[in-house]
Enzyme design. Structure first.
Site, PDB file in Angstrom:
ATOM      1  N   SER A  85      50.804  49.279  50.053  1.00 57.69           N
ATOM      2  CA  SER A  85      49.644  49.031  50.907  1.00 57.69           C
ATOM      3  C   SER A  85      49.834  49.810  52.208  1.00 57.69           C
ATOM      4  CB  SER A  85      49.557  47.533  51.231  1.00 57.69           C
ATOM      5  OG  SER A  85      48.642  47.297  52.281  1.00 57.69           O
ATOM      6  N   TYR A 102      53.835  40.022  54.395  1.00 58.42           N
ATOM      7  CA  TYR A 102      53.143  40.966  53.504  1.00 58.42           C
ATOM      8  C   TYR A 102      53.538  42.406  53.832  1.00 58.42           C
ATOM      9  CZ  TYR A 102      49.321  43.217  50.956  1.00 58.42           C
ATOM     10  OH  TYR A 102      48.591  44.003  50.090  1.00 58.42           O
TER      11      TYR A 102
HETATM   12  N1  LIG Z   1      42.776  44.215  48.018  1.00 57.64           N
HETATM   13  C1  LIG Z   1      43.298  44.931  48.982  1.00 57.64           C
HETATM   14  O1  LIG Z   1      42.707  45.124  50.056  1.00 57.64           O
HETATM   15  C2  LIG Z   1      44.641  45.577  48.787  1.00 57.64           C
HETATM   16  C3  LIG Z   1      45.021  46.599  49.685  1.00 57.64           C
HETATM   17  C4  LIG Z   1      46.269  47.194  49.535  1.00 57.64           C
HETATM   18  C5  LIG Z   1      47.116  46.785  48.510  1.00 57.64           C
HETATM   19  N2  LIG Z   1      46.718  45.791  47.659  1.00 57.64           N
HETATM   20  C6  LIG Z   1      47.649  45.399  46.606  1.00 57.64           C
HETATM   21  O2  LIG Z   1      47.031  45.567  45.351  1.00 57.64           O
HETATM   22  C7  LIG Z   1      47.559  44.628  44.409  1.00 57.64           C
HETATM   23  C8  LIG Z   1      46.427  43.869  43.757  1.00 57.64           C
HETATM   24  O3  LIG Z   1      45.746  43.118  44.763  1.00 57.64           O
HETATM   25  P1  LIG Z   1      44.290  42.497  44.584  1.00 57.64           P
HETATM   26  O4  LIG Z   1      43.585  42.730  45.846  1.00 57.64           O
HETATM   27  O5  LIG Z   1      43.693  42.950  43.318  1.00 57.64           O
HETATM   28  O6  LIG Z   1      44.664  40.944  44.525  1.00 57.64           O
HETATM   29  P2  LIG Z   1      43.994  39.732  43.711  1.00 57.64           P
HETATM   30  O7  LIG Z   1      42.559  39.983  43.500  1.00 57.64           O
HETATM   31  O8  LIG Z   1      44.424  38.512  44.437  1.00 57.64           O
HETATM   32  O9  LIG Z   1      44.738  39.803  42.286  1.00 57.64           O
HETATM   33  C9  LIG Z   1      46.125  39.620  42.222  1.00 57.64           C
HETATM   34  C10 LIG Z   1      46.591  39.741  40.791  1.00 57.64           C
HETATM   35  O10 LIG Z   1      48.010  39.540  40.758  1.00 57.64           O
HETATM   36  C11 LIG Z   1      48.312  38.420  39.908  1.00 57.64           C
HETATM   37  N3  LIG Z   1      49.438  37.671  40.479  1.00 57.64           N
HETATM   38  C12 LIG Z   1      49.559  37.201  41.746  1.00 57.64           C
HETATM   39  N4  LIG Z   1      50.713  36.539  41.889  1.00 57.64           N
HETATM   40  C13 LIG Z   1      51.343  36.580  40.691  1.00 57.64           C
HETATM   41  C14 LIG Z   1      52.567  36.072  40.202  1.00 57.64           C
HETATM   42  N5  LIG Z   1      53.408  35.366  40.973  1.00 57.64           N
HETATM   43  N6  LIG Z   1      52.895  36.290  38.915  1.00 57.64           N
HETATM   44  C15 LIG Z   1      52.065  36.994  38.118  1.00 57.64           C
HETATM   45  N7  LIG Z   1      50.894  37.511  38.508  1.00 57.64           N
HETATM   46  C16 LIG Z   1      50.534  37.305  39.795  1.00 57.64           C
HETATM   47  C17 LIG Z   1      47.025  37.597  39.871  1.00 57.64           C
HETATM   48  O11 LIG Z   1      46.910  36.839  38.685  1.00 57.64           O
HETATM   49  P3  LIG Z   1      47.173  35.221  38.665  1.00 57.64           P
HETATM   50  O12 LIG Z   1      46.711  34.690  39.979  1.00 57.64           O
HETATM   51  O13 LIG Z   1      46.415  34.709  37.503  1.00 57.64           O
HETATM   52  O14 LIG Z   1      48.644  35.095  38.478  1.00 57.64           O
HETATM   53  C18 LIG Z   1      45.969  38.699  39.883  1.00 57.64           C
HETATM   54  O15 LIG Z   1      45.785  39.233  38.594  1.00 57.64           O
HETATM   55  C19 LIG Z   1      48.519  43.736  45.207  1.00 57.64           C
HETATM   56  O16 LIG Z   1      49.840  44.202  45.040  1.00 57.64           O
HETATM   57  C20 LIG Z   1      48.058  43.944  46.638  1.00 57.64           C
HETATM   58  O17 LIG Z   1      49.079  43.676  47.569  1.00 57.64           O
HETATM   59  C21 LIG Z   1      45.517  45.179  47.771  1.00 57.64           C
END
Ligand SMILES: NC(=O)c1ccc[n+]([C@@H]2O[C@H](COP(=O)([O-])OP(=O)(O)OC[C@H]3O[C@@H](n4cnc5c(N)ncnc54)[C@H](OP(=O)(O)O)[C@@H]3O)[C@@H](O)[C@H]2O)c1
Length: 237
Positions: free
Chosen positions: A141, A154
């Site tokens: 990120s 984070y």
């Molecule tokens: N959205 C943003 O603005 C952004 C920006 C930069 C980086 N990112 C990164 O991109 C990635 C995806 O983020 P997102 O925004 O798509 O988040 P999200 O919508 O909250 O989805 C998170 C995903 O990770 C899974 N997950 C979370 N904790 C877990 C655990 N302990 N074990 C197994 N699975 C787990 C969740 O499934 P379950 O809850 O069913 O387990 C879900 O499929 C993350 O690494 C995040 O830090 C996001």
């Protein structure tokens, strides 16, 4: 490069960026394995992916727990056969003031975001090495590039992912494994919306599909080309 017939495992493939990447790659003819903690949401995505006529499997486990990750990955590799691509995407965002956040929350963020990447990569590396080629995309990120108020755990976890990913590339690249570190800015998903990062205007920031298309295009580059690091931002924040 044509991705048709390749196989990708996407951790956290049930929602947000992981789901968008899974659907985007399935559209290219990539067989898909997805992981997450909630079986029902995983099954729903599996049904969506099946429409593309590719092979699809899922495994339900907590990415922060090493033994669960090991058995989940061996089940997925068994179900899918050859695996060529790992997208290390699963992660959590717990935001709040440093002096107010319970230490257990801090630990959970590091355990999930950093150790999850480490465990999954360790599971797939012997497989890719034997295959003689592969791709690992680690999703960090922009928060990992510079710490900020309200995001100590984070940002620290993502800074560590960047460093881990760079070390991984330095060690595994010689085995024809492309290790790619991505640092996206805010994208409209549950994490950013629930975490208050979109200022109530999720439509103004990047959408999961934008990120998924970028991941697809990076993977499609000729194998001699390796994008080591990349950031993506919305044009008009
Ligand atoms: N959205 C943003 O603005 C952004 C920006 C930069 C980086 N990112 C990164 O991109 C990635 C995806 O983020 P997102 O925004 O798509 O988040 P999200 O919508 O909250 O989805 C998170 C995903 O990770 C899974 N997950 C979370 N904790 C877990 C655990 N302990 N074990 C197994 N699975 C787990 C969740 O499934 P379950 O809850 O069913 O387990 C879900 O499929 C993350 O690494 C995040 O830090 C996001």
């Amino acid at each position: 490069m044509n991705l048709h017939g390749k196989t990708a495992i996407i951790t956290g493939g049930s929602r947000g960026l992981g789901k968008a990447i899974a659907l985007c790659l399935a559209q290219e003819g990539v067989n898909i394995g997805i992981t997450g903690r909630n079986e029902e949401t995983l099954k729903n995505v599996v049904h969506e992916i099946e429409k593309f006529g590719v092979r699809v499997a899922y495994a339900t486990f907590d990415i922060s727990k090493e033994t669960e990750v090991k058995s989940g990955f061996s089940q997925l590799i068994h179900d899918l056969g050859e695996v060529n691509i790992l997208i290390n995407n699963a992660g959590i965002g717990n935001f709040g003031k440093l002096d107010e956040m319970p230490s257990q929350t801090w630990e959970q963020v590091i355990q999930t975001n950093l150790f999850g990447v480490y465990y999954a990569a360790q599971c797939i590396y012997p497989h890719l090495k034997e295959l003689g080629e592969g791709d690992i995309i680690n999703i960090a990120s922009t928060a990992g590039l510079k710490g900020g108020a309200g995001m100590s755990a984070y940002a620290a976890s993502k800074a560590a992912v960047i460093s881990l990913s760079q070390s991984m590339m330095a060690e595994w690249r010689k085995n024809n494994i492309r290790v790619i570190t991505l640092t996206p800015s805010t994208i409209a998903t549950d994490m950013s919306i629930d975490g208050g990062l979109t200022d109530g205007n999720p439509e103004k920031v990047l959408q999961p599909e934008d990120f998924a298309e970028w991941v697809r295009d990076i993977l499609k580059m000729n194998r001699r080309a390796l994008i080591a690091n990349g950031s993506i931002f919305s044009t008009n924040p």
